[in-house]
Motif scaffolding. Structure first.
Motif, PDB file in Angstrom:
ATOM      1  N   ARG A 170       0.090   3.996  -8.076  1.00 18.09           N
ATOM      2  CA  ARG A 170      -1.041   5.068  -8.050  1.00 18.09           C
ATOM      3  C   ARG A 170      -1.780   3.277  -9.257  1.00 18.09           C
ATOM      4  O   ARG A 170      -1.850   3.024 -10.364  1.00 18.09           O
ATOM      5  CB  ARG A 170      -1.041   5.578  -8.882  1.00 18.09           C
ATOM      6  CG  ARG A 170      -2.403   6.869  -9.131  1.00 18.09           C
ATOM      7  CD  ARG A 170      -1.798   8.036  -9.373  1.00 18.09           C
ATOM      8  NE  ARG A 170      -3.730   9.400  -8.881  1.00 18.09           N
ATOM      9  CZ  ARG A 170      -3.400  10.544  -8.431  1.00 18.09           C
ATOM     10  NH1 ARG A 170      -2.222  11.099  -8.367  1.00 18.09           N
ATOM     11  NH2 ARG A 170      -4.382  10.877  -8.074  1.00 18.09           N
ATOM     12  N   SER A 199      -2.601   5.534   3.106  1.00 19.89           N
ATOM     13  CA  SER A 199      -3.692   5.097   2.971  1.00 19.89           C
ATOM     14  C   SER A 199      -4.433   5.160   1.541  1.00 19.89           C
ATOM     15  O   SER A 199      -5.515   5.502   2.250  1.00 19.89           O
ATOM     16  CB  SER A 199      -4.489   5.666   4.625  1.00 19.89           C
ATOM     17  OG  SER A 199      -4.948   6.585   4.185  1.00 19.89           O
ATOM     18  N   GLN A 200      -3.473   6.052   0.684  1.00 16.29           N
ATOM     19  CA  GLN A 200      -4.264   5.848  -0.697  1.00 16.29           C
ATOM     20  C   GLN A 200      -4.172   5.334  -1.662  1.00 16.29           C
ATOM     21  O   GLN A 200      -5.051   5.289  -2.420  1.00 16.29           O
ATOM     22  CB  GLN A 200      -3.075   7.247  -1.051  1.00 16.29           C
ATOM     23  CG  GLN A 200      -2.571   8.340  -0.495  1.00 16.29           C
ATOM     24  CD  GLN A 200      -3.619   9.407  -0.437  1.00 16.29           C
ATOM     25  OE1 GLN A 200      -5.021   9.397  -1.689  1.00 16.29           O
ATOM     26  NE2 GLN A 200      -4.722   9.909   1.068  1.00 16.29           N
ATOM     27  N   ASP A 201      -3.229   4.133  -1.951  1.00 14.93           N
ATOM     28  CA  ASP A 201      -4.419   3.416  -2.713  1.00 14.93           C
ATOM     29  C   ASP A 201      -3.563   1.984  -2.348  1.00 14.93           C
ATOM     30  O   ASP A 201      -2.507   1.551  -1.623  1.00 14.93           O
ATOM     31  CB  ASP A 201      -2.660   4.001  -3.923  1.00 14.93           C
ATOM     32  CG  ASP A 201      -3.643   3.492  -5.165  1.00 14.93           C
ATOM     33  OD1 ASP A 201      -4.225   2.554  -4.924  1.00 14.93           O
ATOM     34  OD2 ASP A 201      -4.206   3.842  -6.070  1.00 14.93           O
ATOM     35  N   VAL A 202      -3.410   0.613  -2.947  1.00 13.73           N
ATOM     36  CA  VAL A 202      -3.196  -0.439  -2.610  1.00 13.73           C
ATOM     37  C   VAL A 202      -2.862  -1.419  -3.992  1.00 13.73           C
ATOM     38  O   VAL A 202      -3.477  -1.345  -4.664  1.00 13.73           O
ATOM     39  CB  VAL A 202      -3.865  -1.251  -1.573  1.00 13.73           C
ATOM     40  CG1 VAL A 202      -4.554  -0.592   0.093  1.00 13.73           C
ATOM     41  CG2 VAL A 202      -5.464  -1.416  -2.388  1.00 13.73           C
ATOM     42  N   ARG A 241       0.494  -1.016  -0.144  1.00 12.18           N
ATOM     43  CA  ARG A 241      -0.124  -0.222   0.279  1.00 12.18           C
ATOM     44  C   ARG A 241       0.902   1.097   0.256  1.00 12.18           C
ATOM     45  O   ARG A 241       2.015   1.524   0.133  1.00 12.18           O
ATOM     46  CB  ARG A 241      -1.289   0.404   1.131  1.00 12.18           C
ATOM     47  CG  ARG A 241      -0.432   0.064   2.635  1.00 12.18           C
ATOM     48  CD  ARG A 241      -1.307   0.230   3.943  1.00 12.18           C
ATOM     49  NE  ARG A 241      -0.449  -0.134   4.877  1.00 12.18           N
ATOM     50  CZ  ARG A 241      -0.205   1.078   6.061  1.00 12.18           C
ATOM     51  NH1 ARG A 241      -0.517   2.273   5.471  1.00 12.18           N
ATOM     52  NH2 ARG A 241       0.460   0.855   6.563  1.00 12.18           N
TER      53      ARG A 241
END
Lengths: 299, 299
Positions: free
Chosen positions: A160, A111-114, A108
């Motif tokens: 992203r 806490s924006q993207d995974v 990750r």
């Protein structure tokens, strides 16, 4: 003879590989984690039955959504930056009928993207291309949820997600942009012509929402076919994804596309439209190399 | 006493008005053209039965998708520029049980874009606000397919469609961005907080596709509710629509929003985020004024 089972278990598809003495001796496909009507344990057990005559595998090594909350056993999301050693050390372990099951961790960005699964392909790509271990690269993994991943000196730095493939599917199947379903065999020439126009629109300006309706009016006023409109949408969507990534500087480094042949070609063409020449890496080869890295680490 | 039936028949909803001596004396709702399981003739006949005791209407006046290929009777798309006189002269005429039915024409911009129904609201807005007959305005009609329409000296000059509402619906109902359906009563505070963040993202950069996934990761990693995520998506989508229109110069002139109260407020807020103060016009008042203009012209 002892053998291992490797698997890339995504949301929409499971690809299993039977491995003996370092070679892929057999393969099978199954349903994705997002499509199961039974438990993942049950689904995997059923698929194992076809190889009953070879006895149980010594171990099972999985990447992707197998490690999600709704998967076989939850594996963590490691926060960026992530090195190969950190990734292999974070593998989740469970068992199926007493067979050890190793599931690769996801990655990750804050806490924006995974992502789950693409990191295995990237570490696989790095294993297959040792000269990439130094310097920086951008890996583009097109699909339902396209990932653009920044790597430097073998470490995953950021990512992203662009849900471009999912958006295309929703618009193609459920929207009023298409008045009729595509009939009979598809018209590749019309589709390609639409693709070129869609990419051209995406290249000229940031008018994504304001250009979608063209898929409908071209059918209504210019008698374009649904195939043409599907090509247009594909060009508009992929062109906008690449344009956004390009403008945000994501594609500035050495860029590699890892994906299914036709889709990878479209991404290369879209990147070329923004002035960037990129190379493709074979998607399955990267997946297998990533699973091998995991397998070696957990032996 | 003689009476007329007016109707605004869109893709998703029919609104009927019973008019006697210039007053709305009754109203009824019915299914949109896109939702019919019977013919439009049959659907309209069934709805007329509720007013049987008043006898037949003298005439029926309709705007919107009633004039589409799948509607009651096809009305042309007039090419921009379109004056009020040209619009009322192009009304299609058919009949239902011998009652004359007049259906307003649609408007198109070359072969690029089309609208059916919004032109009636715009000519209605001009009728209600005679001071707008000189100078230029931009009318914003938010909805499933938002329209941005340029008018000068009372003539419709151009239009652009943003299928923002449809995209929101597809993503909310069918996408993997939402892991669970919203449960029980909705949380307006969370939804509003999400809206603010989505609008903020839309304001800062042209990263529409690359920001969609945030709706999912916020639920996954920050335990945001589906209501928050729906608000976020709404802000991201409406913010991007307004941003695109703003950058393309569409909103440069005197701008008016014609739409349902809550949605119109969101568009005003989004326009304000791009530095533009705009006024709202009452949507139903504009519709009724447009139908009246048609009615007067076809008497």
């Amino acid at each position: 003879m002892t053998w291992a089972l490797w698997g890339d278990w995504g949301t929409t598809r499971l690809r299993l590989f039977r491995v003996a003495e370092g070679n892929i001796v057999d393969r099978a496909d199954g349903p994705g984690i997002g499509q199961l009507s039974v438990s993942p344990q049950h689904a995997l057990s059923s698929l194992l039955e076809q190889w009953e005559s070879h006895g149980h595998p010594e171990r099972i090594v999985l990447s992707g959504m197998a490690g999600s909350r709704t998967g076989l056993c939850e594996a963590p999301y490691l926060p960026c930056p992530v090195t190969l050693a950190e990734w292999t050390a974070a593998t989740a372990v469970t068992d199926l009928w007493g067979i050890p099951v190793h599931i690769g961790a996801g990655v990750r960005l804050e806490s924006q993207d995974v992502m789950r699964g693409e990191e295995a392909q990237i570490f696989g790509a790095l294993a297959l291309n040792p000269h990439l271990a130094r310097g920086g690269q951008c890996f583009v993994l097109p699909g339902t949820h396209s990932k653009w991943v920044q790597v430097s000196n073998g470490t995953i730095r950021s990512l992203r997600t662009y849900p471009t493939g999912e958006l295309f599917g929703l618009l193609r199947q459920h929207s009023t942009l298409f008045q009729t379903a595509s009939e009979g065999r598809s018209d590749a020439a019309a589709e390609n012509e639409g693709w070129e126009e869609g990419l051209d629109v995406a290249k000229r300006a940031d008018q994504f929402l304001g250009s979608l309706f063209r898929a409908r009016t071209a059918q209504l006023l210019e008698r374009r076919s649904p195939d043409w409109a599907a090509g247009f949408l594909s060009g508009l969507l992929i062109g906008n994804e690449v344009g956004e990534a390009h403008r945000s500087g994501s594609a500035a480094a050495d860029t590699y596309v890892i994906g299914e042949t036709k889709l990878a070609a479209r991404y290369r063409a879209a990147l070329a439209a923004f002035g960037q020449t990129v190379a493709s890496l074979d998607s399955e080869a990267c997946t297998l190399a990533g699973l091998e890295v995991l397998d070696v680490a957990c032996r």
